[in-house]
Design a protein around this motif. Structure first.
Motif, PDB file in Angstrom:
ATOM      1  N   ARG A  15      11.011  43.946  84.281  1.00 32.15           N
ATOM      2  CA  ARG A  15       9.706  43.850  83.607  1.00 32.15           C
ATOM      3  C   ARG A  15       8.660  44.762  84.251  1.00 32.15           C
ATOM      4  O   ARG A  15       8.612  44.900  85.461  1.00 32.15           O
ATOM      5  N   SER A  16       7.821  45.321  83.390  1.00 34.75           N
ATOM      6  CA  SER A  16       6.663  46.085  83.848  1.00 34.75           C
ATOM      7  C   SER A  16       5.417  45.238  83.603  1.00 34.75           C
ATOM      8  O   SER A  16       5.501  44.124  83.084  1.00 34.75           O
ATOM      9  N   GLU A  17       4.262  45.778  83.941  1.00 38.10           N
ATOM     10  CA  GLU A  17       3.027  44.988  83.783  1.00 38.10           C
ATOM     11  C   GLU A  17       2.723  44.640  82.334  1.00 38.10           C
ATOM     12  O   GLU A  17       1.971  43.706  82.058  1.00 38.10           O
ATOM     13  N   ASN A  18       3.303  45.348  81.369  1.00 30.10           N
ATOM     14  CA  ASN A  18       3.062  45.065  79.950  1.00 30.10           C
ATOM     15  C   ASN A  18       4.071  44.093  79.353  1.00 30.10           C
ATOM     16  O   ASN A  18       4.019  43.817  78.160  1.00 30.10           O
ATOM     17  N   ASP A  19       4.973  43.571  80.154  1.00 30.61           N
ATOM     18  CA  ASP A  19       6.045  42.703  79.663  1.00 30.61           C
ATOM     19  C   ASP A  19       5.752  41.219  79.857  1.00 30.61           C
ATOM     20  O   ASP A  19       6.655  40.439  80.178  1.00 30.61           O
ATOM     21  N   TYR A  20       4.506  40.840  79.639  1.00 36.18           N
ATOM     22  CA  TYR A  20       4.101  39.445  79.813  1.00 36.18           C
ATOM     23  C   TYR A  20       3.288  38.981  78.623  1.00 36.18           C
ATOM     24  O   TYR A  20       2.610  39.779  77.978  1.00 36.18           O
ATOM     25  N   GLY A  21       3.385  37.682  78.338  1.00 33.00           N
ATOM     26  CA  GLY A  21       2.659  37.096  77.218  1.00 33.00           C
ATOM     27  C   GLY A  21       3.592  36.835  76.048  1.00 33.00           C
ATOM     28  O   GLY A  21       4.739  37.301  76.031  1.00 33.00           O
ATOM     29  N   PRO A  22       3.102  36.086  75.047  1.00 37.85           N
ATOM     30  CA  PRO A  22       3.941  35.691  73.908  1.00 37.85           C
ATOM     31  C   PRO A  22       4.560  36.870  73.146  1.00 37.85           C
ATOM     32  O   PRO A  22       5.746  36.841  72.802  1.00 37.85           O
ATOM     33  N   GLU A  25       7.315  38.408  75.218  1.00 35.92           N
ATOM     34  CA  GLU A  25       8.495  37.539  75.248  1.00 35.92           C
ATOM     35  C   GLU A  25       9.322  37.712  73.977  1.00 35.92           C
ATOM     36  O   GLU A  25      10.554  37.762  74.030  1.00 35.92           O
ATOM     37  N   ARG A  26       8.658  37.828  72.833  1.00 33.81           N
ATOM     38  CA  ARG A  26       9.375  38.047  71.570  1.00 33.81           C
ATOM     39  C   ARG A  26      10.093  39.391  71.588  1.00 33.81           C
ATOM     40  O   ARG A  26      11.246  39.504  71.144  1.00 33.81           O
ATOM     41  N   GLU A  27       9.430  40.412  72.122  1.00 31.39           N
ATOM     42  CA  GLU A  27      10.040  41.744  72.204  1.00 31.39           C
ATOM     43  C   GLU A  27      11.247  41.747  73.150  1.00 31.39           C
ATOM     44  O   GLU A  27      12.262  42.376  72.851  1.00 31.39           O
ATOM     45  N   MET A  28      11.126  41.056  74.269  1.00 32.05           N
ATOM     46  CA  MET A  28      12.243  40.976  75.217  1.00 32.05           C
ATOM     47  C   MET A  28      13.425  40.242  74.569  1.00 32.05           C
ATOM     48  O   MET A  28      14.575  40.660  74.725  1.00 32.05           O
ATOM     49  N   ALA A  29      13.162  39.165  73.836  1.00 35.87           N
ATOM     50  CA  ALA A  29      14.223  38.418  73.160  1.00 35.87           C
ATOM     51  C   ALA A  29      14.891  39.294  72.099  1.00 35.87           C
ATOM     52  O   ALA A  29      16.122  39.264  71.950  1.00 35.87           O
ATOM     53  N   LYS A  30      14.100  40.078  71.387  1.00 31.91           N
ATOM     54  CA  LYS A  30      14.659  40.984  70.373  1.00 31.91           C
ATOM     55  C   LYS A  30      15.544  42.045  71.027  1.00 31.91           C
ATOM     56  O   LYS A  30      16.632  42.346  70.530  1.00 31.91           O
ATOM     57  N   LYS A  31      15.106  42.582  72.149  1.00 33.39           N
ATOM     58  CA  LYS A  31      15.894  43.584  72.846  1.00 33.39           C
ATOM     59  C   LYS A  31      17.224  42.989  73.328  1.00 33.39           C
ATOM     60  O   LYS A  31      18.272  43.616  73.206  1.00 33.39           O
ATOM     61  N   ARG A  32      17.181  41.758  73.857  1.00 34.61           N
ATOM     62  CA  ARG A  32      18.421  41.099  74.271  1.00 34.61           C
ATOM     63  C   ARG A  32      19.353  40.908  73.078  1.00 34.61           C
ATOM     64  O   ARG A  32      20.566  41.149  73.167  1.00 34.61           O
ATOM     65  N   ALA A  33      18.803  40.479  71.946  1.00 29.70           N
ATOM     66  CA  ALA A  33      19.611  40.286  70.739  1.00 29.70           C
ATOM     67  C   ALA A  33      20.266  41.603  70.315  1.00 29.70           C
ATOM     68  O   ALA A  33      21.427  41.620  69.893  1.00 29.70           O
ATOM     69  N   ASP A  34      19.528  42.703  70.430  1.00 28.53           N
ATOM     70  CA  ASP A  34      20.091  44.022  70.107  1.00 28.53           C
ATOM     71  C   ASP A  34      21.245  44.360  71.042  1.00 28.53           C
ATOM     72  O   ASP A  34      22.284  44.865  70.596  1.00 28.53           O
ATOM     73  N   TYR A  35      21.066  44.115  72.334  1.00 32.37           N
ATOM     74  CA  TYR A  35      22.152  44.342  73.291  1.00 32.37           C
ATOM     75  C   TYR A  35      23.396  43.546  72.890  1.00 32.37           C
ATOM     76  O   TYR A  35      24.505  44.074  72.834  1.00 32.37           O
ATOM     77  N   PHE A  36      23.205  42.246  72.626  1.00 36.88           N
ATOM     78  CA  PHE A  36      24.342  41.391  72.303  1.00 36.88           C
ATOM     79  C   PHE A  36      25.008  41.814  70.994  1.00 36.88           C
ATOM     80  O   PHE A  36      26.235  41.819  70.890  1.00 36.88           O
ATOM     81  N   ALA A  37      24.216  42.190  70.005  1.00 30.62           N
ATOM     82  CA  ALA A  37      24.769  42.655  68.726  1.00 30.62           C
ATOM     83  C   ALA A  37      25.612  43.918  68.916  1.00 30.62           C
ATOM     84  O   ALA A  37      26.585  44.139  68.191  1.00 30.62           O
ATOM     85  N   ALA A  38      25.249  44.729  69.905  1.00 34.38           N
ATOM     86  CA  ALA A  38      25.972  45.972  70.172  1.00 34.38           C
ATOM     87  C   ALA A  38      27.231  45.747  71.019  1.00 34.38           C
ATOM     88  O   ALA A  38      28.041  46.656  71.171  1.00 34.38           O
ATOM     89  N   GLY A  39      27.385  44.541  71.607  1.00 31.51           N
ATOM     90  CA  GLY A  39      28.571  44.246  72.383  1.00 31.51           C
ATOM     91  C   GLY A  39      28.358  44.002  73.867  1.00 31.51           C
ATOM     92  O   GLY A  39      29.317  43.764  74.602  1.00 31.51           O
ATOM     93  N   THR A  40      27.112  44.052  74.333  1.00 32.23           N
ATOM     94  CA  THR A  40      26.821  43.749  75.734  1.00 32.23           C
ATOM     95  C   THR A  40      27.142  42.286  76.007  1.00 32.23           C
ATOM     96  O   THR A  40      26.851  41.419  75.183  1.00 32.23           O
TER      97      THR A  40
END
Length: 94
Positions: A15-22, A25-40
């Motif tokens: 996380r960087s200083e801009n990776d906090y707040g609601p 959190e939604r953006e981080m969850a979306k990025k994780r979902a993208d990773y998992f959809a790709a096979g991570t």
């Protein structure tokens, strides 16, 4: 030099200083979902400002994180079998 084909089996998002707040959190969850959809298989969410320093998300249960704090060893099973890293190693030595 070219990028490899396909998704990594293990990814770490620090996380960087801009990776906090609601919204963040939604953006981080979306990025994780993208990773998992790709096979991570495993994604680390590394938050050096929190007591819950490393949150480990797995593709087989992407909504539930295993939490690692200072003084503990974090892992990336099943993506990197047998590998661990001391959470304390994420912080600069004094």
């Amino acid at each position: 030099m070219k990028f490899g084909e396909g998704a990594p089996v293990f990814a770490a998002e620090v996380r960087s200083e801009n990776d906090y707040g609601p919204r963040a959190e939604r953006e981080m969850a979306k990025k994780r979902a993208d990773y998992f959809a790709a096979g991570t298989l495993v994604v680390w969410d590394v938050d050096l400002l929190s007591d819950d320093v490393v949150r480990v998300y797995r593709s087989n249960n992407p909504e539930r994180a295993t939490i690692y704090r200072k003084g503990q060893l974090a892992e990336a099973e099943p993506a990197v079998p047998g590998w661990t890293m001391a959470v304390d190693d994420l912080f600069p030595q004094k």
